[in-house]
Write a protein that holds these residues in place. Structure first.
Motif, mmCIF file in Angstrom:
data_model
loop_
_atom_site.group_PDB
_atom_site.id
_atom_site.type_symbol
_atom_site.label_atom_id
_atom_site.label_comp_id
_atom_site.label_asym_id
_atom_site.label_seq_id
_atom_site.Cartn_x
_atom_site.Cartn_y
_atom_site.Cartn_z
ATOM 1 N N THR A 23 12.125 6.865 -9.297
ATOM 2 C CA THR A 23 11.870 7.874 -8.239
ATOM 3 C C THR A 23 10.386 8.342 -8.090
ATOM 4 O O THR A 23 9.977 8.465 -6.920
ATOM 5 C CB THR A 23 12.429 9.155 -8.771
ATOM 6 N N VAL A 24 9.676 8.348 -8.892
ATOM 7 C CA VAL A 24 8.103 8.703 -8.665
ATOM 8 C C VAL A 24 7.672 7.678 -7.797
ATOM 9 O O VAL A 24 6.962 7.731 -6.919
ATOM 10 C CB VAL A 24 7.417 8.911 -10.139
ATOM 11 N N THR A 25 7.874 6.095 -8.252
ATOM 12 C CA THR A 25 7.289 5.243 -7.574
ATOM 13 C C THR A 25 7.856 5.083 -6.035
ATOM 14 O O THR A 25 6.981 4.751 -5.162
ATOM 15 C CB THR A 25 7.910 3.946 -8.217
ATOM 16 N N ALA A 26 9.354 5.282 -5.882
ATOM 17 C CA ALA A 26 9.495 5.361 -4.611
ATOM 18 C C ALA A 26 8.888 6.668 -3.553
ATOM 19 O O ALA A 26 8.585 6.380 -2.487
ATOM 20 C CB ALA A 26 11.217 5.633 -4.458
ATOM 21 N N LEU A 27 8.588 7.749 -4.126
ATOM 22 C CA LEU A 27 8.020 8.631 -3.363
ATOM 23 C C LEU A 27 6.558 8.300 -3.046
ATOM 24 O O LEU A 27 6.217 8.255 -1.848
ATOM 25 C CB LEU A 27 7.895 10.015 -4.125
ATOM 26 N N LEU A 28 6.117 7.624 -3.962
ATOM 27 C CA LEU A 28 4.460 7.249 -3.717
ATOM 28 C C LEU A 28 4.262 5.953 -2.753
ATOM 29 O O LEU A 28 3.754 5.839 -1.948
ATOM 30 C CB LEU A 28 3.902 6.528 -5.058
ATOM 31 N N VAL A 30 6.753 5.685 -0.108
ATOM 32 C CA VAL A 30 7.064 6.037 0.983
ATOM 33 C C VAL A 30 5.682 6.927 1.541
ATOM 34 O O VAL A 30 5.407 6.584 2.845
ATOM 35 C CB VAL A 30 8.046 7.321 0.940
ATOM 36 N N ILE A 31 5.023 7.637 0.508
ATOM 37 C CA ILE A 31 3.847 8.205 1.284
ATOM 38 C C ILE A 31 2.696 7.396 1.429
ATOM 39 O O ILE A 31 1.991 7.511 2.736
ATOM 40 C CB ILE A 31 3.181 9.127 -0.022
ATOM 41 N N ARG A 33 3.331 4.151 2.439
ATOM 42 C CA ARG A 33 3.719 3.287 3.590
ATOM 43 C C ARG A 33 3.522 4.228 4.895
ATOM 44 O O ARG A 33 3.034 3.806 5.955
ATOM 45 C CB ARG A 33 5.234 3.269 3.625
ATOM 46 N N TRP A 34 3.435 5.522 4.713
ATOM 47 C CA TRP A 34 3.369 6.430 5.950
ATOM 48 C C TRP A 34 1.788 6.450 6.334
ATOM 49 O O TRP A 34 1.309 6.240 7.194
ATOM 50 C CB TRP A 34 3.690 7.737 5.757
ATOM 51 N N GLY A 72 3.722 2.574 -10.690
ATOM 52 C CA GLY A 72 5.144 2.994 -11.274
ATOM 53 C C GLY A 72 5.561 2.414 -12.568
ATOM 54 O O GLY A 72 6.195 3.194 -13.364
#
Length: 159
Positions: A23-28, A30-31, A33-34, A72
């Protein structure tokens, strides 16, 4: 990310620890990628490198994806050892002490593998097959994550 963090390492990791790290890796991811998408839309890379700008964008994406994956994985390892269940090495894992330097083994201490007759199975064949499956599954999961992320990045840049 959860599949990569659970399958690829040569250790036994509890799923609850894997989910937190994923979850932490996915949030990082997405951030980042943006942020990378915003940087690429600004056109700074394309204007400097001209036609090679798309190649530079792909290199940036691969570099960033690898860094987030490694960060991650490290976060998952630290979290599991600090707050979750301890990470336990697999039955066939080899422990290497970081404080002790690696030395060249004396040639007389090396074991020579005995040839196995055709059709016979080696005792560690099941372990080798399991490790091969884990490696292949991790490779496929990483490939899918990279391709999907790159498609999303390029699609977002065209809008």
């Amino acid at each position: 990310f959860a599949a990569i963090f659970k399958v690829v390492p040569d250790v036994e990791v509890q799923w609850r620890d894997v989910w937190v790290g994923a979850t932490v890796t996915a949030l990082l991811f997405v951030i980042g990628r943006w942020a990378l998408n915003t940087f690429l839309i600004s056109g700074a890379t394309v204007s400097v490198y001209g036609a090679a700008g798309s190649f530079v964008a792909i290199l940036l994406w691969v570099y960033y994806s690898a860094q987030i994956l490694f960060l991650g994985a490290e976060f998952t390892q630290v979290y599991a050892n600090s707050f979750g269940a301890q990470i336990v090495p697999s039955a066939h894992a080899v422990f290497i002490d970081a404080d002790e330097p690696l030395s060249v083994t004396d040639a007389t201490q090396l074991e020579v593998a005995t040839p196995v007759p055709v059709g016979a199975t080696q005792p560690d064949a099941a372990l080798n097959q399991a490790a091969g499956r884990k490696l292949f599954t991790g490779f496929l999961a990483g490939l899918v994550v990279g391709v999907v992320g790159l498609r999303q990045l390029l699609k977002g840049g065209k809008e």
